[in-house]
Design an enzyme around this catalytic site. Structure first.
Site, PDB file in Angstrom:
ATOM      1  N   ASP A  15       0.885  -1.224  -0.205  1.00 18.81           N
ATOM      2  CA  ASP A  15      -0.140  -0.023  -0.086  1.00 18.81           C
ATOM      3  C   ASP A  15       0.810   1.249   0.034  1.00 18.81           C
ATOM      4  OD1 ASP A  15      -2.515   1.603   0.469  1.00 18.81           O
ATOM      5  OD2 ASP A  15      -1.480   1.676   2.570  1.00 18.81           O
ATOM      6  N   ASP A  17      -0.370   5.263   0.708  1.00 16.91           N
ATOM      7  CA  ASP A  17      -0.672   6.100   2.084  1.00 16.91           C
ATOM      8  C   ASP A  17      -0.710   5.546   3.311  1.00 16.91           C
ATOM      9  OD1 ASP A  17      -0.988   8.772   0.447  1.00 16.91           O
ATOM     10  OD2 ASP A  17      -2.484   7.477  -0.444  1.00 16.91           O
TER      11      ASP A  17
END
Length: 220
Positions: A15, A17
């Protein structure tokens, strides 16, 4: 976690953020403004938005609004986010972690679109992985597993041989639904019981195993 866990994988799905890039400052600014415009409680909105595509968050927060309106407003907010990089910084340890993955199959799997993911990674001074799954690449937002399954397929690795790095409840749920193990990064992750959790990427050591093409992850 106090003890060190060791996970073995053939590929890593990352991922962005909250995992590689700390963009909380801009996410808070933009989504709290959105909450004010719609008469919603900002604290409650912030519990929903991490990890999801914007239109998916809007669908949960404004369930009676047509999807077309959510998509249109999401496009405007993505442009707003892409123009606001104030406070975007790397998660501690992210640069060294990515450098350690040069010989390890890995992909970025993010709910951001191409423009936003490119901008935020650049603002944080981090290199973009060669394989990227962005909002444009999928038909469903996390917590749907589509993005992680596509990342595994693009790398040619079975889902069970992948380890996901995530910070949000939606992302951890997506990784689990894809049949993958999940390492949680940061305080949000700890609430959702990933397979292992650490405060940041300084607590992850990558050990490639050339003999069998795997990688050992020392987490803790």
């Amino acid at each position: 976690m106090s003890a060190t866990a060791v996970l073995t994988a053939r590929a890593l799905l990352l991922d962005m953020d909250g995992t590689l890039v700390n963009s909380d400052a801009v996410v808070e600014r933009i989504w709290r403004r959105w909450a004010d415009r719609h008469g919603l409680d900002g604290d409650e909105v912030m519990k929903v938005v991490h990890g999801r595509q914007g239109h998916a968050s809007m669908a949960l927060l404004l369930p009676n609004r047509p999807a077309e309106q959510n998509l249109a407003e999401n496009a405007r907010m993505l442009a707003e986010e892409t123009s606001d990089m104030d406070g975007v910084v790397p998660v501690p340890g992210a640069s060294a972690f990515l450098a350690a993955l040069r010989e390890v199959p890995h992909a970025l799997v993010t709910s951001a679109d191409v423009a936003l993911s490119t901008g935020r990674m650049a603002a944080a001074g981090l290199p973009l992985p060669d394989v990227r799954v962005t909002a444009e690449s999928v038909g469903a937002s996390k917590p749907d597993p589509e993005g992680f399954l596509k990342g595994a397929a693009d790398l040619g690795v079975a889902p069970a041989d992948c380890v996901v790095f995530e910070d949000s409840g939606a992302g951890i749920a997506a990784g689990r639904a894809a049949g993958m193990r999940v390492i949680g990064i940061g305080p949000r992750a700890a609430l959702h019981r990933p397979d292992a959790v650490v405060p940041d990427l300084t607590r992850v050591r990558v050990e490639p195993v050339p003999e069998d093409g795997t990688v050992r992850l020392h987490v803790g």
